[in-house]
Write a protein that holds these residues in place. Sequence first.
Motif: not given
Length: 164
Positions: A99-125
């Motif tokens: 909604k704030n005009n940042f592009k997001t991307q899911k990088l990895k998820e693991n349902s067994d270990l219960e985590f999600i890794i993702w990113k968005y970029k502004d000046k830096l990742d």
Amino acid sequence: MKITLLAIILFLLPSFIASQDLMDYSIIKTNSGEIRVPGNWTPLNMVHESGQTYLRNDEGVIIAVAQNLKKSYPFYKANQSDFENLKAFYKWDSDFRKKNNFKTQKLKENSDLEFIIWKYKDKLDNVFLFGSSEKTFFSFLIYTNRWKESKKIQFLENLYQLNK
């Protein structure tokens, strides 16, 4: 004699190694406990609304860590699984970025270990790991271009496993 000495060494060595904690940690107090961060990190500031504490190391890498009660989030539903609530956490935050005009991307998820890794970029990742423990969510962020993405992901996964 040699066999006895060797047997004693082999018997005691694993106990000695296991009792040694050679890693330095920075201990960060959160809204719901403490987080151990490997290495020496200098606190920069804390954002009380999100519970995030920002830190910097000697390389100039900036991270943020937070641990908040699950029930404190508007999307949390007690009748859903931990991973379903974690996916709702990811959707809630990534939708805010979009909604704030940042592009997001899911990088990895693991349902067994219960985590999600993702990113968005502004000046830096901005690379996040959202994770789940029994009563809390973890939010870990790395904000730098000094590390490759693979190193950021490895650091986040290690940080999560250390604190889960």
